[in-house]
Scaffold this active site. Structure first.
Site, PDB file in Angstrom:
ATOM      1  N   GLU A  52       0.856  -1.189   0.000  1.00 35.10           N
ATOM      2  CA  GLU A  52       0.000   0.000   0.000  1.00 35.10           C
ATOM      3  C   GLU A  52       0.889   1.235   0.000  1.00 35.10           C
ATOM      4  O   GLU A  52       1.940   1.230   0.647  1.00 35.10           O
ATOM      5  CB  GLU A  52      -0.870   0.083   1.266  1.00 35.10           C
ATOM      6  CG  GLU A  52      -2.059  -0.842   1.264  1.00 35.10           C
ATOM      7  CD  GLU A  52      -1.773  -2.111   2.037  1.00 35.10           C
ATOM      8  OE1 GLU A  52      -0.792  -2.125   2.818  1.00 35.10           O
ATOM      9  OE2 GLU A  52      -2.511  -3.097   1.852  1.00 35.10           O
ATOM     10  N   TYR A  89       7.619   2.064  -7.783  1.00 31.84           N
ATOM     11  CA  TYR A  89       6.972   0.750  -7.928  1.00 31.84           C
ATOM     12  C   TYR A  89       6.491   0.538  -9.375  1.00 31.84           C
ATOM     13  O   TYR A  89       6.559  -0.580  -9.885  1.00 31.84           O
ATOM     14  CB  TYR A  89       5.806   0.621  -6.944  1.00 31.84           C
ATOM     15  CG  TYR A  89       6.235   0.733  -5.492  1.00 31.84           C
ATOM     16  CD1 TYR A  89       7.261  -0.070  -5.000  1.00 31.84           C
ATOM     17  CD2 TYR A  89       5.639   1.635  -4.610  1.00 31.84           C
ATOM     18  CE1 TYR A  89       7.674   0.029  -3.671  1.00 31.84           C
ATOM     19  CE2 TYR A  89       6.040   1.736  -3.290  1.00 31.84           C
ATOM     20  CZ  TYR A  89       7.063   0.937  -2.824  1.00 31.84           C
ATOM     21  OH  TYR A  89       7.467   1.035  -1.525  1.00 31.84           O
TER      22      TYR A  89
HETATM   23  C1  LIG Z   1      10.506   6.599  -2.454  1.00 31.13           C
HETATM   24  C2  LIG Z   1      11.978   6.437  -2.031  1.00 31.13           C
HETATM   25  C3  LIG Z   1      12.104   5.147  -1.236  1.00 31.13           C
HETATM   26  C4  LIG Z   1      12.856   6.398  -3.305  1.00 31.13           C
HETATM   27  O1  LIG Z   1      14.198   6.165  -2.902  1.00 31.13           O
HETATM   28  P1  LIG Z   1      15.467   6.487  -3.834  1.00 31.13           P
HETATM   29  O2  LIG Z   1      16.587   5.648  -3.360  1.00 31.13           O
HETATM   30  O3  LIG Z   1      15.688   7.947  -3.897  1.00 31.13           O
HETATM   31  O4  LIG Z   1      14.961   5.960  -5.262  1.00 31.13           O
HETATM   32  P2  LIG Z   1      15.865   5.502  -6.496  1.00 31.13           P
HETATM   33  O5  LIG Z   1      17.032   6.414  -6.662  1.00 31.13           O
HETATM   34  O6  LIG Z   1      16.135   4.041  -6.395  1.00 31.13           O
HETATM   35  O7  LIG Z   1      14.830   5.819  -7.678  1.00 31.13           O
HETATM   36  C5  LIG Z   1      14.051   4.830  -8.287  1.00 31.13           C
HETATM   37  C6  LIG Z   1      12.861   5.418  -9.016  1.00 31.13           C
HETATM   38  O8  LIG Z   1      11.939   5.998  -8.086  1.00 31.13           O
HETATM   39  C7  LIG Z   1      11.250   7.082  -8.701  1.00 31.13           C
HETATM   40  N1  LIG Z   1      11.573   8.308  -7.955  1.00 31.13           N
HETATM   41  C8  LIG Z   1      12.487   8.397  -6.944  1.00 31.13           C
HETATM   42  N2  LIG Z   1      12.494   9.671  -6.458  1.00 31.13           N
HETATM   43  C9  LIG Z   1      11.574  10.356  -7.183  1.00 31.13           C
HETATM   44  C10 LIG Z   1      11.122  11.711  -7.129  1.00 31.13           C
HETATM   45  N3  LIG Z   1      11.618  12.610  -6.260  1.00 31.13           N
HETATM   46  N4  LIG Z   1      10.141  12.090  -7.985  1.00 31.13           N
HETATM   47  C11 LIG Z   1       9.614  11.205  -8.866  1.00 31.13           C
HETATM   48  N5  LIG Z   1       9.999   9.911  -8.952  1.00 31.13           N
HETATM   49  C12 LIG Z   1      10.980   9.486  -8.122  1.00 31.13           C
HETATM   50  C13 LIG Z   1      11.745   7.146 -10.125  1.00 31.13           C
HETATM   51  O9  LIG Z   1      10.890   6.324 -10.897  1.00 31.13           O
HETATM   52  C14 LIG Z   1      13.150   6.511 -10.011  1.00 31.13           C
HETATM   53  O10 LIG Z   1      13.576   5.943 -11.209  1.00 31.13           O
HETATM   54  P3  LIG Z   1      14.382   6.846 -12.296  1.00 31.13           P
HETATM   55  O11 LIG Z   1      15.586   7.382 -11.570  1.00 31.13           O
HETATM   56  O12 LIG Z   1      14.719   5.880 -13.391  1.00 31.13           O
HETATM   57  O13 LIG Z   1      13.446   7.940 -12.712  1.00 31.13           O
HETATM   58  C15 LIG Z   1      12.450   7.654  -1.163  1.00 31.13           C
HETATM   59  O14 LIG Z   1      12.062   8.851  -1.804  1.00 31.13           O
HETATM   60  C16 LIG Z   1      11.917   7.654   0.263  1.00 31.13           C
HETATM   61  O15 LIG Z   1      12.527   7.091   1.183  1.00 31.13           O
HETATM   62  N6  LIG Z   1      10.749   8.314   0.489  1.00 31.13           N
HETATM   63  C17 LIG Z   1      10.159   8.376   1.832  1.00 31.13           C
HETATM   64  C18 LIG Z   1       9.655   7.035   2.317  1.00 31.13           C
HETATM   65  C19 LIG Z   1       8.661   6.429   1.355  1.00 31.13           C
HETATM   66  O16 LIG Z   1       7.856   7.114   0.729  1.00 31.13           O
HETATM   67  N7  LIG Z   1       8.681   5.096   1.242  1.00 31.13           N
HETATM   68  C20 LIG Z   1       7.769   4.335   0.419  1.00 31.13           C
HETATM   69  C21 LIG Z   1       6.629   3.902   1.260  1.00 31.13           C
HETATM   70  S1  LIG Z   1       5.446   2.941   0.314  1.00 31.13           S
END
Ligand SMILES: CC(C)(COP(=O)(O)OP(=O)(O)OC[C@H]1O[C@@H](n2cnc3c(N)ncnc32)[C@H](O)[C@@H]1OP(=O)(O)O)[C@@H](O)C(=O)NCCC(=O)NCCS
Length: 174
Positions: A108, A120
């Site tokens: 979720e 995702y």
């Molecule tokens: C969501 C989260 C886990 C992504 O972590 P991250 O290590 O920065 O992500 P990655 O570098 O592996 O990026 C993977 C993909 O995520 C998406 N993404 C990551 N950050 C993004 C942003 N700021 N805006 C839009 N898409 C984003 C993109 O699709 C990206 O792929 P791309 O680089 O080819 O475009 C991080 O922002 C986070 O910890 N957020 C707060 C906690 C949270 O929301 N957890 C999920 C709960 S369901």
């Protein structure tokens, strides 16, 4: 380029995980006890990412229930975002799912959480429904996301493509 290590989370990691939880979700984070309970749960698997100074910077958790996995937690420290760490954690978790003959993965996510929904979606999770007012802190809806069967070629090919595109960090598994 950062060198990172992916390890099974242990109870020694909970204080660091909790620090990130408080930073990211000041109003609605899990308690330390929730993490201790998760680590004691036989159905649950938790991984963390540690940087070259052994600092914990990201983590994921999921439950394996028969042929389904349910992602329960995923977070990356704000200073370590956009380095493919979330993708690395998903890759490790999905590889585990293959080893355990799991077929579907679900989770979720808050409907406002565009970074997570994009992440995702990149792995071909699809939105299959909404849980209305799911989050107690602000009544926000949850989007329910599911993979197709992860053994189908479409999922596997995309998964392997993402694996090959991890170039921003050097990583190893403990
Ligand atoms: C969501 C989260 C886990 C992504 O972590 P991250 O290590 O920065 O992500 P990655 O570098 O592996 O990026 C993977 C993909 O995520 C998406 N993404 C990551 N950050 C993004 C942003 N700021 N805006 C839009 N898409 C984003 C993109 O699709 C990206 O792929 P791309 O680089 O080819 O475009 C991080 O922002 C986070 O910890 N957020 C707060 C906690 C949270 O929301 N957890 C999920 C709960 S369901």
């Amino acid at each position: 380029m950062q060198n990172v290590k992916i390890t099974k989370m242990t109870s020694d990691d909970v204080n660091d995980v909790y620090d990130i939880e408080q930073l990211i979700h000041p109003e609605h984070h899990w308690s330390k006890n929730s993490f201790y309970n998760e680590l004691a749960n036989n159905l649950a698997v938790y991984y963390s990412v540690k940087n070259q100074d052994d600092k914990l910077v990201a983590y994921i958790g999921f439950w394996k229930i028969i042929e389904e996995a349910h992602i329960t937690a995923l977070a990356v420290h704000p200073d370590y975002r956009n380095m493919q760490l979330a993708q690395l954690l998903l890759i490790k978790s999905i590889d585990d799912c293959y080893k355990d003959m799991i077929k579907f993965i679900t989770l979720e996510v808050r409907e406002s959480n565009i970074p997570a929904i994009n992440l995702y979606s990149k792995f071909l999770f699809e939105s299959v429904g909404v849980r209305k007012n799911y989050y107690q802190d602000n009544g926000e809806n949850a989007i329910i996301m599911f993979t197709q069967n992860i053994w189908y070629d479409k999922f596997k090919n995309n998964f392997n493509k993402i694996k090959n595109e991890i170039t921003k960090v050097k990583y190893s598994y403990d």
